[in-house]
Design a protein around this motif. Structure first.
Motif, short mmCIF file in Angstrom:
data_model
loop_
_atom_site.label_atom_id
_atom_site.label_comp_id
_atom_site.label_asym_id
_atom_site.label_seq_id
_atom_site.Cartn_x
_atom_site.Cartn_y
_atom_site.Cartn_z
N SER A 12 -7.75 -3.06 -9.05
CA SER A 12 -7.35 -2.93 -7.64
C SER A 12 -7.22 -4.29 -6.97
O SER A 12 -6.28 -4.52 -6.21
CB SER A 12 -8.37 -2.07 -6.88
OG SER A 12 -8.44 -0.79 -7.44
N ILE A 15 -4.01 -5.93 -8.26
CA ILE A 15 -2.82 -5.32 -7.65
C ILE A 15 -2.69 -5.76 -6.20
O ILE A 15 -1.60 -6.10 -5.74
CB ILE A 15 -2.89 -3.79 -7.76
CG1 ILE A 15 -2.75 -3.36 -9.23
CG2 ILE A 15 -1.81 -3.13 -6.91
CD1 ILE A 15 -3.03 -1.89 -9.48
N PHE A 16 -3.80 -5.78 -5.46
CA PHE A 16 -3.76 -6.21 -4.06
C PHE A 16 -3.24 -7.64 -3.95
O PHE A 16 -2.36 -7.93 -3.14
CB PHE A 16 -5.15 -6.10 -3.42
CG PHE A 16 -5.19 -6.53 -1.99
CD1 PHE A 16 -4.76 -5.68 -1.00
CD2 PHE A 16 -5.64 -7.79 -1.63
CE1 PHE A 16 -4.78 -6.06 0.33
CE2 PHE A 16 -5.66 -8.20 -0.31
CZ PHE A 16 -5.23 -7.32 0.68
N ASN A 17 -3.76 -8.53 -4.79
CA ASN A 17 -3.30 -9.92 -4.76
C ASN A 17 -1.84 -10.04 -5.18
O ASN A 17 -1.10 -10.86 -4.62
CB ASN A 17 -4.19 -10.79 -5.65
CG ASN A 17 -5.51 -11.07 -5.01
OD1 ASN A 17 -5.63 -11.13 -3.80
ND2 ASN A 17 -6.54 -11.24 -5.82
N ALA A 18 -1.42 -9.22 -6.14
CA ALA A 18 -0.02 -9.25 -6.57
C ALA A 18 0.92 -8.79 -5.46
O ALA A 18 2.07 -9.22 -5.40
CB ALA A 18 0.17 -8.37 -7.81
N LEU A 19 0.44 -7.94 -4.57
CA LEU A 19 1.25 -7.49 -3.45
C LEU A 19 1.21 -8.47 -2.27
O LEU A 19 2.22 -8.71 -1.61
CB LEU A 19 0.77 -6.11 -2.97
CG LEU A 19 0.94 -4.96 -3.96
CD1 LEU A 19 0.27 -3.71 -3.43
CD2 LEU A 19 2.42 -4.71 -4.23
N ILE A 20 0.06 -9.04 -2.01
CA ILE A 20 -0.14 -9.89 -0.83
C ILE A 20 0.40 -11.30 -1.01
O ILE A 20 1.01 -11.86 -0.09
CB ILE A 20 -1.65 -9.92 -0.49
CG1 ILE A 20 -2.03 -8.81 0.47
CG2 ILE A 20 -2.11 -11.23 0.08
CD1 ILE A 20 -1.27 -8.64 1.71
N LEU A 23 3.97 -11.97 -0.15
CA LEU A 23 4.20 -11.85 1.29
C LEU A 23 3.76 -13.10 2.05
O LEU A 23 4.27 -13.38 3.13
CB LEU A 23 3.44 -10.63 1.83
CG LEU A 23 3.90 -9.27 1.30
CD1 LEU A 23 2.99 -8.16 1.82
CD2 LEU A 23 5.34 -9.01 1.68
N ILE A 65 -6.19 1.05 -2.82
CA ILE A 65 -5.61 0.90 -4.14
C ILE A 65 -6.55 1.46 -5.20
O ILE A 65 -6.12 2.12 -6.15
CB ILE A 65 -5.25 -0.58 -4.42
CG1 ILE A 65 -4.13 -1.02 -3.49
CG2 ILE A 65 -4.86 -0.78 -5.89
CD1 ILE A 65 -3.86 -2.51 -3.50
#
Length: 75
Positions: A12, A15-20, A23, A65
């Motif tokens: 999780s 994944i969070f870091n890969a999304l943030i 950005l 997540i």
């Protein structure tokens, strides 16, 4: 945070870091003027600018997540 398993917690967070991170790249490329400050005033300044949500959002995002990862049995 009450995450399901250590494996789902790590997945999780990744994944969070890969999304943030993508950005935040435009902000990083824009740059921010550096001002030397002690940690206490810097935290107070950032809280006044970004609010408490800037500190809480990563925890909420990772928890959501984790719920999805656990629900889909990915970890």
């Amino acid at each position: 945070m009450g995450l399901e398993t250590p494996q789902s917690a790590v997945l999780s967070a990744i994944i969070f870091n890969a999304l943030i991170i993508p950005l935040l790249v435009p902000l990083a490329l824009k740059g921010v003027r550096y001002r030397p400050m002690a940690a206490g005033p810097l935290l107070a300044r950032n809280l006044s600018i970004y609010g408490l949500g800037g500190l809480v959002a990563p925890f909420v995002g990772i928890k959501l997540i984790d719920l999805a990862v656990s629900g889909l049995h990915l970890a």
